[in-house]
Design an enzyme around this catalytic site. Structure first.
Site, PDB file in Angstrom:
ATOM      1  N   ASP A 112       0.859  -1.184   0.000  1.00  0.00           N
ATOM      2  CA  ASP A 112       0.000   0.000   0.000  1.00  0.00           C
ATOM      3  C   ASP A 112       0.894   1.233   0.000  1.00  0.00           C
ATOM      4  O   ASP A 112       1.591   1.513   0.981  1.00  0.00           O
ATOM      5  CB  ASP A 112      -0.899  -0.010   1.243  1.00  0.00           C
ATOM      6  CG  ASP A 112      -2.045   0.978   1.135  1.00  0.00           C
ATOM      7  OD1 ASP A 112      -2.357   1.402   0.009  1.00  0.00           O
ATOM      8  OD2 ASP A 112      -2.629   1.323   2.167  1.00  0.00           O
ATOM      9  N   HIS A 119      -4.286  13.799  -0.342  1.00  0.00           N
ATOM     10  CA  HIS A 119      -4.668  12.975   0.804  1.00  0.00           C
ATOM     11  C   HIS A 119      -3.685  13.148   1.957  1.00  0.00           C
ATOM     12  O   HIS A 119      -4.097  13.295   3.122  1.00  0.00           O
ATOM     13  CB  HIS A 119      -4.737  11.502   0.429  1.00  0.00           C
ATOM     14  CG  HIS A 119      -4.771  10.583   1.610  1.00  0.00           C
ATOM     15  ND1 HIS A 119      -5.818  10.572   2.511  1.00  0.00           N
ATOM     16  CD2 HIS A 119      -3.862   9.687   2.077  1.00  0.00           C
ATOM     17  CE1 HIS A 119      -5.570   9.691   3.474  1.00  0.00           C
ATOM     18  NE2 HIS A 119      -4.388   9.147   3.231  1.00  0.00           N
ATOM     19  N   GLU A 182     -11.140   3.611   2.364  1.00  0.00           N
ATOM     20  CA  GLU A 182     -10.133   4.317   1.578  1.00  0.00           C
ATOM     21  C   GLU A 182     -10.352   3.989   0.106  1.00  0.00           C
ATOM     22  O   GLU A 182     -10.367   2.813  -0.282  1.00  0.00           O
ATOM     23  CB  GLU A 182      -8.720   3.945   2.018  1.00  0.00           C
ATOM     24  CG  GLU A 182      -8.363   4.507   3.395  1.00  0.00           C
ATOM     25  CD  GLU A 182      -6.921   4.277   3.787  1.00  0.00           C
ATOM     26  OE1 GLU A 182      -6.441   4.982   4.694  1.00  0.00           O
ATOM     27  OE2 GLU A 182      -6.270   3.396   3.181  1.00  0.00           O
ATOM     28  N   GLU A 184      -9.149   3.605  -3.401  1.00  0.00           N
ATOM     29  CA  GLU A 184      -7.834   3.348  -3.966  1.00  0.00           C
ATOM     30  C   GLU A 184      -7.950   2.537  -5.257  1.00  0.00           C
ATOM     31  O   GLU A 184      -9.007   1.987  -5.581  1.00  0.00           O
ATOM     32  CB  GLU A 184      -6.962   2.581  -2.957  1.00  0.00           C
ATOM     33  CG  GLU A 184      -6.913   3.244  -1.583  1.00  0.00           C
ATOM     34  CD  GLU A 184      -5.960   2.568  -0.609  1.00  0.00           C
ATOM     35  OE1 GLU A 184      -5.311   1.569  -1.007  1.00  0.00           O
ATOM     36  OE2 GLU A 184      -5.868   3.035   0.533  1.00  0.00           O
ATOM     37  N   ARG A 220      -9.594   3.629  12.472  1.00  0.00           N
ATOM     38  CA  ARG A 220      -8.699   4.755  12.755  1.00  0.00           C
ATOM     39  C   ARG A 220      -8.261   4.835  14.214  1.00  0.00           C
ATOM     40  O   ARG A 220      -7.137   5.263  14.488  1.00  0.00           O
ATOM     41  CB  ARG A 220      -9.393   6.059  12.346  1.00  0.00           C
ATOM     42  CG  ARG A 220      -9.734   6.164  10.872  1.00  0.00           C
ATOM     43  CD  ARG A 220      -8.513   6.076   9.997  1.00  0.00           C
ATOM     44  NE  ARG A 220      -8.843   6.312   8.596  1.00  0.00           N
ATOM     45  CZ  ARG A 220      -8.020   6.105   7.592  1.00  0.00           C
ATOM     46  NH1 ARG A 220      -6.803   5.630   7.817  1.00  0.00           N
ATOM     47  NH2 ARG A 220      -8.392   6.365   6.345  1.00  0.00           N
ATOM     48  N   GLN A 223      -5.667   2.057  14.615  1.00  0.00           N
ATOM     49  CA  GLN A 223      -4.501   2.482  13.845  1.00  0.00           C
ATOM     50  C   GLN A 223      -3.737   3.599  14.564  1.00  0.00           C
ATOM     51  O   GLN A 223      -2.501   3.600  14.606  1.00  0.00           O
ATOM     52  CB  GLN A 223      -4.942   2.961  12.463  1.00  0.00           C
ATOM     53  CG  GLN A 223      -3.813   3.439  11.576  1.00  0.00           C
ATOM     54  CD  GLN A 223      -4.321   3.997  10.242  1.00  0.00           C
ATOM     55  OE1 GLN A 223      -5.515   3.999   9.970  1.00  0.00           O
ATOM     56  NE2 GLN A 223      -3.419   4.478   9.415  1.00  0.00           N
ATOM     57  N   LYS A 236      -5.544  -2.053   9.944  1.00  0.00           N
ATOM     58  CA  LYS A 236      -5.699  -2.224   8.497  1.00  0.00           C
ATOM     59  C   LYS A 236      -5.897  -3.676   8.065  1.00  0.00           C
ATOM     60  O   LYS A 236      -6.498  -3.934   7.031  1.00  0.00           O
ATOM     61  CB  LYS A 236      -4.441  -1.694   7.802  1.00  0.00           C
ATOM     62  CG  LYS A 236      -4.243  -0.196   7.885  1.00  0.00           C
ATOM     63  CD  LYS A 236      -5.027   0.505   6.808  1.00  0.00           C
ATOM     64  CE  LYS A 236      -4.578   1.940   6.654  1.00  0.00           C
ATOM     65  NZ  LYS A 236      -5.262   2.596   5.534  1.00  0.00           N
ATOM     66  N   THR A 240      -9.569  -5.920   3.182  1.00  0.00           N
ATOM     67  CA  THR A 240      -9.374  -5.054   2.023  1.00  0.00           C
ATOM     68  C   THR A 240     -10.241  -5.620   0.904  1.00  0.00           C
ATOM     69  O   THR A 240     -10.110  -6.800   0.562  1.00  0.00           O
ATOM     70  CB  THR A 240      -7.896  -5.031   1.574  1.00  0.00           C
ATOM     71  OG1 THR A 240      -7.088  -4.538   2.642  1.00  0.00           O
ATOM     72  CG2 THR A 240      -7.713  -4.152   0.355  1.00  0.00           C
ATOM     73  N   THR A 336      -5.008   6.123  -0.605  1.00  0.00           N
ATOM     74  CA  THR A 336      -6.217   6.929  -0.744  1.00  0.00           C
ATOM     75  C   THR A 336      -6.057   7.997  -1.815  1.00  0.00           C
ATOM     76  O   THR A 336      -5.049   8.709  -1.860  1.00  0.00           O
ATOM     77  CB  THR A 336      -6.560   7.600   0.594  1.00  0.00           C
ATOM     78  OG1 THR A 336      -6.662   6.586   1.598  1.00  0.00           O
ATOM     79  CG2 THR A 336      -7.855   8.365   0.515  1.00  0.00           C
TER      80      THR A 336
END
Length: 401
Positions: A112, A119, A182, A184, A220, A223, A236, A240, A336
């Site tokens: 990632d 961002h 996010e 992406e 968050r 994290q 994370k 995904t 992001t």
């Protein structure tokens, strides 16, 4: 839905099954119809047998690692049949609504990166109150290694993760209170590279099979506590989501454009000096949320792939410059994708300091939301133009277990 993303100009690749074709196999999509390539090859076995053999596999990896010329020949072979006036046998096609789409790849590694200048500045302002770039951002694409075992295909429910986080002055354990998305895009590695041999940026496209949408879900609060000094882990690694169709660089070729401007005061090393004057793509991105029991979704973000400071070609060069090898099915992810304006925020973290986002609830009223609730369905989509898009990448949040 999104049938206009899958015209004859697209021809994506994925893995599908259906009641009439219960075995997972390589497929493509035309509008709202899924075409099984192993069945098409029975009807017309004019492709090399080595190519046809890959159509019966449960992942795209055996096909993705074939030469680019084979991918292009297969694409033209498919297009010739889908535009032919001669009817195809019924066994070849399946309505999208009657078809199951599976994780398209066996993913070995997932990096990632952080490619969006907007961002990084928006997130810095949200977390620290100042718009600062990391010291290395303008010198090379910065990144970290993600967790490939929890990459799931669009439509898979996302269980709210648990972990440790700060609650005022205490550290507590429980379900995350700050579940985020996010927006992406990932480059999917086709051709593998050799350990110890960097890939030149001029050859980067040779190693990219295509692209998928990515929602790199983030907790968050978890994290935030664990980031220092080694970066994210539980915040994370729980999930995904990727879109089911790999969009090839051949399909995206008409949308190639110049890269975003870079800091003219920084001279990049040769390995990041790209000779291609059109190294990125014009792709419009969107994120929507539909609250539990709501009748319609609310758009919470629109952003542009072309705004990225670093390109997918840069990511191939950066990943391999130290001799790191690429394997078929690896994901090199942009991070992001955001813009500078409110409404162009590719994650909720960027909006919290400004009061969050407004989302339509079950009563049809707008309510303010900082982070996601159980039952929220988050959908990403991307469209390049002229019938070439990515479809959607969706996940619905379930309560913690």
């Amino acid at each position: 839905m999104y049938s206009h993303h899958f015209s004859i100009n697209n021809i994506p690749f994925g893995i599908a099954s259906s009641a009439s074709h219960p075995e997972k196999a390589v497929a493509t999509r035309l509008e709202d119809t899924v075409i099984f390539l192993d069945e098409l090859a029975i009807y017309d076995p004019s492709l090399p047998s080595s190519t046809i053999a890959t159509f019966s596999h449960e992942t795209l990896n055996p096909f993705a690692c074939l030469p680019k010329s084979t991918h292009l020949a297969t694409r033209k072979w498919i297009q010739s049949h889908l535009t032919s006036p001669s009817p195809l046998p019924p066994s070849i096609a399946s309505p999208l609504t009657s078809t199951t789409l599976h994780l398209p790849l066996a993913i070995g590694d997932f990096t990632d990166f952080s490619c969006s200048r907007s961002h990084v500045l928006n997130a810095s302002e949200a977390v620290f109150g100042k718009r600062n770039l990391p010291s290395g951002f303008e010198y090379f694409p910065i990144g970290y290694h993600g967790r490939s075992s929890t990459v799931v295909v669009s439509g898979t429910d996302i269980v709210r993760p648990k972990g440790q986080f700060r609650d005022e002055e205490k550290v507590v354990y429980g379900a995350t209170r700050k579940l985020d998305y996010e927006l992406e895009v990932a480059a999917v590695v086709g051709k593998a590279s050799v350990l110890g041999e960097p890939v030149g940026i001029e050859d980067a496209d040779t190693y990219i099979f295509g692209c998928v949408l990515v929602n790199d879900w983030s907790a968050r609060d978890i994290q935030g506590l664990e980031m220092t000094p080694l970066g994210p882990l539980h915040g994370k690694s729980f999930a995904t989501t990727i879109s089911p169709w790999v969009i090839t660089l051949d399909a995206l070729k008409p949308f190639k454009i110049p890269a975003a401007p870079r800091n003219p005061e920084i001279v990049l090393p040769a390995y990041l000096q790209d000779p291609d004057p059109l190294p990125t793509f014009k792709i419009e991105l969107k994120a929507e949320v539909q609250s539990k029991d709501a009748h319609e979704s609310t758009v919470i973000c629109t952003s542009k792939f072309s705004s990225l400071y670093w390109t997918l070609r840069d990511l191939v060069a950066q990943q391999t410059v130290n001799g790191c090898s690429l394997r078929t099915g690896d994901l090199l992810v942009t991070g992001t994708i955001s813009g500078d304006k409110f409404g162009e925020n590719g994650c909720l973290l960027e909006t919290v300091a400004k009061g969050g986002v407004e989302i339509k609830n079950a009563k049809g009223e707008m309510e303010r939301k900082m982070y996601f609730d159980d039952g929220d369905a988050v959908s990403l989509s991307a469209y390049a133009g002229n019938g070439v898009g990515f479809g959607d990448c969706i996940g619905t949040i379930l309560p913690a277990k």
